[in-house]
Design an enzyme around this catalytic site. Structure first.
Site, PDB file in Angstrom:
ATOM      1  N   GLU A   1     -14.227   5.670  13.219  1.00 15.73           N
ATOM      2  CA  GLU A   1     -14.866   6.445  14.298  1.00 15.73           C
ATOM      3  C   GLU A   1     -13.830   7.165  15.148  1.00 15.73           C
ATOM      4  O   GLU A   1     -13.831   7.075  16.386  1.00 15.73           O
ATOM      5  CB  GLU A   1     -15.744   5.530  15.163  1.00 15.73           C
ATOM      6  CG  GLU A   1     -16.949   4.985  14.412  1.00 15.73           C
ATOM      7  CD  GLU A   1     -17.898   4.188  15.263  1.00 15.73           C
ATOM      8  OE1 GLU A   1     -19.093   4.098  14.925  1.00 15.73           O
ATOM      9  OE2 GLU A   1     -17.453   3.627  16.298  1.00 15.73           O
TER      10      GLU A   1
ATOM     11  N   GLU B   1     -22.059   1.978   8.662  1.00 20.45           N
ATOM     12  CA  GLU B   1     -22.586   1.231   9.813  1.00 20.45           C
ATOM     13  C   GLU B   1     -23.971   1.752  10.150  1.00 20.45           C
ATOM     14  O   GLU B   1     -24.188   2.959  10.198  1.00 20.45           O
ATOM     15  CB  GLU B   1     -21.700   1.387  11.055  1.00 20.45           C
ATOM     16  CG  GLU B   1     -20.364   0.708  10.997  1.00 20.45           C
ATOM     17  CD  GLU B   1     -19.602   0.845  12.313  1.00 20.45           C
ATOM     18  OE1 GLU B   1     -20.259   0.854  13.386  1.00 20.45           O
ATOM     19  OE2 GLU B   1     -18.372   0.954  12.270  1.00 20.45           O
TER      20      GLU B   1
END
Length: 324
Positions: free
Chosen positions: A98, A290
């Protein structure tokens, strides 16, 4: 559980504890040998992130985190160490988890967790972020290149937190509000997937007088170190509008969606939308690594949690993924 794939990470601080040393920590490396061997016994394929919100704290204190260009060499040494060690046990890798989370410079937490960076009073945070990200982009590209030398079958991807941003209305400035917010994430993906800085960012540097230090050959490294696939997390979507009175872009709730207890808007169609946008923009394989929901749950009289709400969440998102 019947899992065939398991995403995990290799802690830089476990394998090279200070981060700037040459010899790795054998006990740390053996830990992951044991982990991957056990996975293999149960028919599970590891998907490994190199840097997942952790780095040796020594690199933060001594070098200032990813502000410092020296971290490129340290990271590549770490990457090569684990690539060589697990070249026959791991095929799928990601460089930075991320990496786009730090796009909001008003949130100091993300700059520290992503990059070990503490903003200083008076400095231009946007300029600092662009410099930090450049160092990470070069490190990622070098890791991709070195990984392919070690094992040509390696698949090495980037990893982004992807949340679509919708305009609050069909007002033109609301459209711009959503566009500009998405650009903050696409910037991180463009460099790693396309191997070059998008022109809208280069123009921003020129207009605002930002000086991003680069060394000769950096741009060639970015071009030659593009990722093999695009990994993403998906949890929610956002809505932006243009506040005409304050002349500012702002986030507003989506009246068409429900939200979790923490205010995360539940939007399975947003996953479908995001997958379509990414597929069209980058033409790379996509991997959702995710997804999920936080709920306030209590065991029933038998000690079991009745997980119908979470089951419905996953069912809806899987259906949206299939529809994409």
């Amino acid at each position: 559980l019947g899992c065939k794939w398991v995403r995990t990470s290799i802690a830089w601080s476990r394998t090279l504890p200070p981060g700037d040393e040459v010899e790795p920590n054998e006990a740390g490396l053996q830990f992951y040998d044991d982990l991957f061997d056990t996975m293999q016994q149960y028919g599970m394929e590891p998907i490994v992130t190199l840097s997942h919100f952790e780095m040796p704290y020594h690199l933060v204190k001594q070098y200032g985190g990813w502000r410092n260009r020296k971290l490129i060499d340290f990271f590549v040494r770490f990457a090569v160490t684990v690539f060589e060690r697990y070249k026959d046990k791991v095929q799928y890798w990601m460089t930075f988890n991320e990496i786009n989370n730090q796009r909001d410079v008003d949130t100091e937490f993300t700059a520290f967790t992503n990059s070990g960076v503490l903003y200083q009073p008076g400095e231009n945070r946007h300029e600092v972020l662009y410099q930090v990200a450049h160092h990470e982009f070069v490190a990622s590209a070098l890791a991709v290149r070195e990984g392919h030398k070690i094992n040509p079958n390696f698949q090495i991807g980037c990893m982004m937190a992807m949340s679509p941003v919708y305009p609050a209305s069909c007002k033109p400035m609301d459209q711009i509000a959503a566009l500009k917010e998405m650009d903050k994430t696409f910037y991180f993906a463009d460099v790693q997937c396309r191997g070059r800085y998008p022109l809208y960012v280069v123009k921003e540097w020129e207009n605002k007088g930002y000086h991003i230090k680069m060394e000769e050959g950096d741009l060639a490294i970015l071009e030659s170190g593009c990722v093999d696939y695009f990994a993403l997390s998906y949890y929610m979507s956002f809505v932006r509008e243009y506040d005409e009175k304050r002349q500012k872009y702002q986030e507003v709730p989506n009246p068409y969606l429900q939200a979790s207890a923490w205010g995360w808007q539940i939007d399975p169609v947003g996953m479908r939308y995001m997958l379509n946008v990414l597929a069209e923009r980058y033409e790379l394989p996509l991997m959702i690594v995710e997804n999920g929901i936080g709920l306030q749950e209590k065991p029933d009289a038998s000690g079991m949690v009745q997980d119908d709400e979470r089951i419905q969440y996953f069912s809806d998102h899987i259906a949206a993924m299939e529809a994409a």
